[in-house]
Scaffold this motif. Structure first.
Motif, mmCIF file in Angstrom:
data_model
loop_
_atom_site.group_PDB
_atom_site.id
_atom_site.type_symbol
_atom_site.label_atom_id
_atom_site.label_comp_id
_atom_site.label_asym_id
_atom_site.label_seq_id
_atom_site.Cartn_x
_atom_site.Cartn_y
_atom_site.Cartn_z
ATOM 1 N N LYS A 137 0.820 -1.222 0.000
ATOM 2 C CA LYS A 137 0.000 0.000 0.000
ATOM 3 C C LYS A 137 0.852 1.268 0.000
ATOM 4 O O LYS A 137 0.329 2.368 -0.218
ATOM 5 N N PRO A 320 -3.703 7.918 1.341
ATOM 6 C CA PRO A 320 -4.506 7.663 0.140
ATOM 7 C C PRO A 320 -5.233 6.323 0.201
ATOM 8 O O PRO A 320 -6.429 6.243 -0.110
ATOM 9 N N ALA A 321 -4.531 5.287 0.622
ATOM 10 C CA ALA A 321 -5.153 3.962 0.710
ATOM 11 C C ALA A 321 -6.221 3.938 1.795
ATOM 12 O O ALA A 321 -7.292 3.333 1.616
ATOM 13 N N THR A 323 -7.936 6.508 2.882
ATOM 14 C CA THR A 323 -9.068 7.309 2.416
ATOM 15 C C THR A 323 -9.956 6.475 1.498
ATOM 16 O O THR A 323 -11.188 6.513 1.584
ATOM 17 N N ALA A 324 -9.316 5.682 0.646
ATOM 18 C CA ALA A 324 -10.058 4.843 -0.295
ATOM 19 C C ALA A 324 -10.848 3.753 0.411
ATOM 20 O O ALA A 324 -11.979 3.440 0.018
ATOM 21 N N ASP A 325 -10.268 3.153 1.468
ATOM 22 C CA ASP A 325 -10.985 2.055 2.135
ATOM 23 C C ASP A 325 -11.785 2.506 3.353
ATOM 24 O O ASP A 325 -12.395 1.687 4.046
#
Length: 367
Positions: A137, A320-321, A323-325
Motif C-alpha cells: 500500500k 490515500p489507501a 481514504t479509499a478504504d
C-alpha cells in the motif's frame, strides 16, 4: 494536496546485546527477518518482541507528529517498554549514534530520519531490509525497493506566528525580509543536521527562483535574512522567537499547545515556496532488540498507527489507501492545514546534491 494525493554524536557504553553480530538462535533469526512471515506470522513476531521486552529509540519528541501518544499506545498494546533517549536529537545525530553504538545494548533499534539522511544511511549499509504487512500500500516512489527505508509521514514547510506579538503575520518568504520582523524569525535547527530545517531552506530556494536541483538561492535567502537581522538561531518552544519556519504539522501542534497559554499561534503555508517532504523509517541493521524494532514498524504502518500520526496533523504515507478504504479518521483529516496544489518531490540525486551544497556553504553564508 499532500493529504489527498500521497502524502533529521552520541556515545555510550554497554555490553553486546543478543541479536548483535555473532548472536545465535532466536536473536539471530530476528535480526535477519525481512517480514513478519520470516517469524512465522504476526503472532510469532509479537511473541519474540515481548520476549525482548524493550525498544530503544532516539530523536522522537513527544510533541512531534503525536509521537508521545504513539509510544504510549505501543507500550500499552504490547507490554514492551519504549526507552526514549535524546528526543531533541537531529537526523545527523541518529546516524552518528548508529555508527558509534554498534554492538552496544543502548544502540537505537529504529530510526525516524529526514529523507536525505535515510537515503545516505541506506547507502552506507546501516539499515536492515524489512517489509511491513502494509508494504504493497506504500506508493513505489515512497520506499526503497529492498525495504531498507520507507516514508512514514509528511507535511509542508510553513510559517508559524504568534499573532499577539506580531500585528501582521508573514504569509510568504518574501514577507520575512520586511524590517518589522527584525530579530523574530527562526528555523527549527541547522539544515545540515535537521530534516525540518533542510526543508525550510529548500522551500526558500523554490521561492527565490531555485529548484530541486539548485538549493543555492535558499542558502542565499537565509544569508540575506541573517544580515538584515531578521533571522536568529532560536527556538519557538522557548519563546525566543515569535516566527518559526517549520513543518505545518508541528506549527499546527504548537497552536493547540499554546492556546492554553493565551497565545494565538497562526499557521500559513507560504504560497511562494510550497515544499512538501516525508520523513522515513528504518530498522537499524545492528538493533539490540530486532524483533521489537520490526513490531514497532508494523505498529506504525497499521491503521491505528497511521491515524495517530494523522491526529498529530501529519499526513501519513498510507493516507490515500486509508481514504479509499474508509479507515482514515475523517475528524483528523478535516483538521489538516489547508494547502492548494499537488506536491512534487526531489529525486535522490537532487537531495544528495542539496545536502552536499548545504554542508559546504551554509555556515559561510551565515557568517
Amino acid at each position: 494536496m499532500l493529504g489527498a494525493v500521497v502524502l533529521t554524536t552520541i556515545t555510550a557504553c554497554g555490553a553486546a546485546p543478543e541479536g548483535a553480530d555473532g548472536a545465535k538462535g532466536e536473536g539471530a533469526k530476528s535480526a535477519t527477518a525481512a517480514s513478519a512471515k520470516d517469524f512465522g506470522g504476526m503472532d510469532a513476531l509479537v511473541g519474540a518482541a515481548k520476549k525482548e521486552g524493550a525498544l530503544h529509540v532516539i530523536a522522537l519528541p513527544p510533541d512531534w507528529a503525536n509521537y508521545g501518544e504513539l509510544i504510549k499506545a505501543f507500550e500499552t498494546k504490547y507490554g514492551i517498554k519504549v526507552e526514549s533517549e535524546n528526543p531533541d536529537a537531529s537526523s545527523a545525530d541518529e546516524i552518528a549514534a548508529v555508527k558509534s553504538r554498534k554492538g552496544q545494548k543502548r544502540a537505537a533499534d529504529v530510526l525516524d530520519l529526514g529523507i536525505a539522511f535515510a537515503r545516505s544511511g541506506a547507502e552506507e549499509g546501516l539499515f536492515a531490509p524489512y517489509k511491513v504487512e502494509a508494504w504493497d500500500k506504500i506508493p513505489e516512489a515512497q520506499k526503497d525497493a529492498t525495504g531498507r527505508w520507507y516514508n512514514d509521514y509528511g507535511g509542508y514547510v510553513s510559517i508559524g506566528c504568534d499573532a499577539k506579538r506580531i500585528p501582521n503575520c508573514p504569509k510568504t518568504f518574501a514577507d520575512l525580509l520586511k524590517p518589522e520582523y527584525k530579530g523574530k524569525v527562526a528555523l527549527n535547527g541547522n539544515p545540515t543536521k535537521s530534516g525540518s530545517a533542510f526543508g525550510g531552506v529548500y522551500a526558500a530556494a523554490l521561492a527565490n527562483k531555485g529548484s530541486f536541483d539548485d538549493i543555492q538561492p535558499g542558502i542565499d535567502f537565509f544569508g540575506t535574512l541573517k544580515k538584515s537581522g531578521n533571522f536568529i538561531p532560536a527556538t519557538v518552544e522557548k519563546g525566543e522567537t515569535p516566527i518559526s519556519i517549520d513543518w505545518d504539522y508541528l506549527n499546527a501542534g504548537y497552536a493547540d499547545q499554546f492556546k492554553g497559554k493565551g497565545v494565538d499561534w497562526q499557521v500559513a503555508v507560504p504560497t511562494d515556496g510550497v515544499y512538501a517532504q516525508f520523513y522515513s523509517q528504518a530498522v537499524s541493521k545492528d538493533a539490540p532488540h530486532p524483533a521489537a524494532a520490526r513490531l514497532w514498524m508494523e505498529f506504525l504502518y497499521s491503521t491505528e498507527g497511521q491515524n495517530l500520526w494523522l491526529k498529530g496533523y501529519a499526513r501519513p504515507v498510507l493516507l490515500p489507501a486509508m481514504t479509499a478504504d474508509g479507515t482514515a479518521d475523517k475528524t483528523f483529516v478535516a483538521k489538516l492545514p489547508k494547502v492548494d496544489g499537488t506536491p512534487s518531490f526531489p529525486a535522490s540525486a537532487e537531495l544528495d546534491k542539496a545536502k552536499a551544497t548545504l554542508a559546504e556553504k551554509w555556515d559561510k553564508a551565515l557568517s
